[in-house]
Design an enzyme around this catalytic site. Sequence first.
Site, mmCIF file in Angstrom:
data_model
loop_
_atom_site.group_PDB
_atom_site.id
_atom_site.type_symbol
_atom_site.label_atom_id
_atom_site.label_comp_id
_atom_site.label_asym_id
_atom_site.label_seq_id
_atom_site.Cartn_x
_atom_site.Cartn_y
_atom_site.Cartn_z
ATOM 1 N N ASP A 36 0.816 -1.219 0.000
ATOM 2 C CA ASP A 36 0.000 0.000 0.000
ATOM 3 C C ASP A 36 0.850 1.270 0.000
ATOM 4 O O ASP A 36 0.370 2.352 0.349
ATOM 5 C CB ASP A 36 -0.984 0.006 1.182
ATOM 6 C CG ASP A 36 -0.263 -0.086 2.505
ATOM 7 O OD1 ASP A 36 0.971 -0.286 2.505
ATOM 8 O OD2 ASP A 36 -0.931 0.054 3.546
ATOM 9 N N HIS A 240 23.084 1.706 -17.816
ATOM 10 C CA HIS A 240 21.995 2.121 -16.918
ATOM 11 C C HIS A 240 22.185 1.557 -15.510
ATOM 12 O O HIS A 240 21.227 1.132 -14.865
ATOM 13 C CB HIS A 240 20.642 1.703 -17.507
ATOM 14 C CG HIS A 240 20.298 2.449 -18.756
ATOM 15 N ND1 HIS A 240 19.429 1.967 -19.711
ATOM 16 C CD2 HIS A 240 20.732 3.640 -19.230
ATOM 17 C CE1 HIS A 240 19.345 2.833 -20.703
ATOM 18 N NE2 HIS A 240 20.129 3.859 -20.442
ATOM 19 N N ASP A 257 26.093 9.985 -13.428
ATOM 20 C CA ASP A 257 25.093 10.545 -14.343
ATOM 21 C C ASP A 257 23.904 10.903 -13.468
ATOM 22 O O ASP A 257 23.184 10.015 -12.989
ATOM 23 C CB ASP A 257 24.725 9.486 -15.395
ATOM 24 C CG ASP A 257 23.749 10.016 -16.450
ATOM 25 O OD1 ASP A 257 23.111 11.058 -16.218
ATOM 26 O OD2 ASP A 257 23.618 9.357 -17.500
ATOM 27 N N HIS A 347 25.892 3.783 -27.703
ATOM 28 C CA HIS A 347 24.681 4.615 -27.680
ATOM 29 C C HIS A 347 24.872 5.840 -28.561
ATOM 30 O O HIS A 347 25.955 6.072 -29.087
ATOM 31 C CB HIS A 347 24.306 5.003 -26.238
ATOM 32 C CG HIS A 347 25.363 5.776 -25.488
ATOM 33 N ND1 HIS A 347 25.561 7.121 -25.666
ATOM 34 C CD2 HIS A 347 26.260 5.382 -24.549
ATOM 35 C CE1 HIS A 347 26.521 7.525 -24.852
ATOM 36 N NE2 HIS A 347 26.984 6.490 -24.169
ATOM 37 N N HIS A 351 19.986 13.397 -26.771
ATOM 38 C CA HIS A 351 18.525 13.326 -26.888
ATOM 39 C C HIS A 351 17.964 14.676 -26.500
ATOM 40 O O HIS A 351 18.645 15.479 -25.861
ATOM 41 C CB HIS A 351 17.974 12.208 -25.979
ATOM 42 C CG HIS A 351 18.512 12.278 -24.567
ATOM 43 N ND1 HIS A 351 17.983 13.105 -23.616
ATOM 44 C CD2 HIS A 351 19.559 11.657 -23.964
ATOM 45 C CE1 HIS A 351 18.661 12.967 -22.488
ATOM 46 N NE2 HIS A 351 19.637 12.098 -22.673
ATOM 47 N N HIS A 358 14.386 12.153 -21.270
ATOM 48 C CA HIS A 358 14.403 11.841 -22.707
ATOM 49 C C HIS A 358 13.155 12.511 -23.258
ATOM 50 O O HIS A 358 12.080 11.919 -23.290
ATOM 51 C CB HIS A 358 14.396 10.330 -22.952
ATOM 52 C CG HIS A 358 15.636 9.660 -22.444
ATOM 53 N ND1 HIS A 358 15.725 8.326 -22.195
ATOM 54 C CD2 HIS A 358 16.863 10.170 -22.134
ATOM 55 C CE1 HIS A 358 16.955 8.033 -21.752
ATOM 56 N NE2 HIS A 358 17.646 9.133 -21.701
ATOM 57 N N GLU A 381 26.470 13.740 -25.167
ATOM 58 C CA GLU A 381 26.995 12.796 -24.188
ATOM 59 C C GLU A 381 27.747 11.608 -24.782
ATOM 60 O O GLU A 381 27.344 10.458 -24.612
ATOM 61 C CB GLU A 381 25.855 12.281 -23.315
ATOM 62 C CG GLU A 381 24.616 11.780 -24.061
ATOM 63 C CD GLU A 381 23.565 11.214 -23.102
ATOM 64 O OE1 GLU A 381 23.917 10.355 -22.294
ATOM 65 O OE2 GLU A 381 22.406 11.657 -23.185
ATOM 66 N N TYR A 385 33.365 2.789 -23.401
ATOM 67 C CA TYR A 385 33.164 1.783 -22.354
ATOM 68 C C TYR A 385 33.942 0.536 -22.762
ATOM 69 O O TYR A 385 33.572 -0.133 -23.722
ATOM 70 C CB TYR A 385 31.672 1.467 -22.201
ATOM 71 C CG TYR A 385 30.821 2.726 -22.144
ATOM 72 C CD1 TYR A 385 30.580 3.375 -20.930
ATOM 73 C CD2 TYR A 385 30.292 3.288 -23.312
ATOM 74 C CE1 TYR A 385 29.834 4.546 -20.883
ATOM 75 C CE2 TYR A 385 29.544 4.458 -23.274
ATOM 76 C CZ TYR A 385 29.319 5.084 -22.060
ATOM 77 O OH TYR A 385 28.579 6.240 -22.027
ATOM 78 N N ARG A 403 31.867 8.681 -19.610
ATOM 79 C CA ARG A 403 30.888 9.463 -20.365
ATOM 80 C C ARG A 403 30.979 10.905 -19.869
ATOM 81 O O ARG A 403 31.224 11.128 -18.674
ATOM 82 C CB ARG A 403 29.470 8.919 -20.183
ATOM 83 C CG ARG A 403 28.399 9.730 -20.889
ATOM 84 C CD ARG A 403 27.047 9.008 -21.065
ATOM 85 N NE ARG A 403 26.365 8.713 -19.820
ATOM 86 C CZ ARG A 403 26.321 7.522 -19.256
ATOM 87 N NH1 ARG A 403 26.925 6.491 -19.821
ATOM 88 N NH2 ARG A 403 25.678 7.327 -18.117
ATOM 89 N N GLU A 405 28.648 14.362 -20.243
ATOM 90 C CA GLU A 405 27.325 14.783 -20.738
ATOM 91 C C GLU A 405 26.987 16.193 -20.270
ATOM 92 O O GLU A 405 27.051 16.494 -19.071
ATOM 93 C CB GLU A 405 26.257 13.814 -20.209
ATOM 94 C CG GLU A 405 24.833 14.225 -20.574
ATOM 95 C CD GLU A 405 23.790 13.188 -20.180
ATOM 96 O OE1 GLU A 405 23.991 12.484 -19.173
ATOM 97 O OE2 GLU A 405 22.777 13.094 -20.896
HETATM 98 N N1 GLY Z 1 20.509 9.897 -17.797
HETATM 99 C C1 GLY Z 1 20.012 9.255 -18.927
HETATM 100 C C2 GLY Z 1 20.733 9.651 -20.140
HETATM 101 O O1 GLY Z 1 21.796 10.193 -20.057
HETATM 102 O O2 GLY Z 1 20.247 9.517 -21.230
HETATM 103 MN MN MN Z 2 21.251 11.851 -21.308
HETATM 104 MN MN MN Z 3 22.479 11.196 -18.367
#
Ligand code: GLY
Ligand code: MN
Ligand code: MN
Length: 449
Positions: A36, A240, A257, A347, A351, A358, A381, A385, A403, A405
């Site tokens: 709950d 992720h 991130d 990747h 975005h 996103h 970004e 890797y 990375r 970004e």
């Molecule tokens: N934090 C998700 C991305 O960088 O797309």
């Molecule tokens: Mn991102």
């Molecule tokens: Mn990110």
Amino acid sequence: MKMSEFAKRRQRLLHMLGPGSIAILPAAPERIRSRDVEHPYRADSDFFYLTGFPEPEAVVVLIPGRKQGQFVLFCRERDPEMETWNGRRAGLEGAMERFGADDAFPISDIDDILPGLMENKARVYYSMGTHPDLDQHMIEWLNQVRKKARSGVHAPGEFVSLDHLLHEMRLIKSAAEIQKMKKAAKVSAKAHCRAMQLCQPGLMEYQLEAELLHYFMVNGCRHAAYPAIVGGGENGCILHYTENESELQGGDLVLIDAGGEYDNYAADITRTFPVNGKFNPAQKALYEIVLAAQHAAIDKVQPGNHWDEPHKAAVKVLTKGLIKLGLLKGTPAKLIKEEAYRRFYMHRTGHWLGMDVHDVGDYKLDGEWRLFEPGMVLTVEPGLYIAPGSKGVAKKWWGIGIRIEDDVRVTRSGHEVLSSGVPKEVDEIEALMAREKRVAKKKVVKKKY
Ligand code: GLY
Ligand code: MN
Ligand code: MN
């Protein structure tokens, strides 16, 4: 956000919908975490963009040209007992007075009222399949209207997704939206600085996450925009990774991130830095390639350039860098064509960013990459890797995940990096971490659980 901003958005959308149409959009449902206990409630971005209404169990209906008012809101009625248990409600009066609805009805009456609003409309703007609970109602409402055919009532014949019109609006940010995004990015950049300053071997990844969340909230970002990634060492190679439960080791990098959400607008920032404050030669060599790729990609964010140009620029720099370090063998042109870099860079380079991390908006129009326009905001970004145990790869590279970004706004003359408040050059990062070690060593609280 001022209520006048929401009113302006509705006016623009009503104008685009045109006569003979009706648009229907529900609020997000509450979601159970376990038994709950619910997840913290977050309004659906499309619904909030048009209403500013923060409650669940609501449906907004926009009806261009409706004499009694074009903005109709179904929502929960006031209920002192429920409000004592579960929190305040605007109620019907609040919906009209505080949120500017022309008409407000109890959500419990929607089955009786909505079919009437659909009568004699040619077109229904509704995103079928996105809200499974409401889809079934929609079919029933439509059938109710159809049953009235013999009394001369026309049922709508056209169902159109609202997404396209609405998401094109959301893609181009207004001045007020840019202010919110600047604040989210500024706070988030400072939070990353704090993580760099407090980082040291032996901390758990989630302890750095705690510092980020602390800084977000103390500085006005009530929530994180998404679950933070704090990946030490080879955890940085999991795109992720959100467990954040390993101990940070001296000699490793840590990839963070994380971004705060300010008034429903997201920041999305990644920095990668050495846990002990000093890059080793292999880490530095790879880092400099990612950084050069990021600079090259950001340079391509200009009005008139197309969406894929930053990605192509990044891929070129990354591929050449990987060849130089011996991680790829061949000519850049051939390796790029074969997408050989995808082994280490799997990747894309960014975005759209906005109310959602996103964010919405098409990347192609009529099959072609769309052009950048002032008011768009995107992330840039690139990363590299090198999975642990990578075959044919020298051991010194194994387990390095990097990375970088930033959040970039397209301006009339070029771009603005909204997240520039956190360093990314090697010497700047090392200087910030070294200074902090000297100045604040005693302040660092290292706790083990
Ligand atoms: N934090 C998700 C991305 O960088 O797309
Ligand atoms: Mn991102
Ligand atoms: Mn990110």
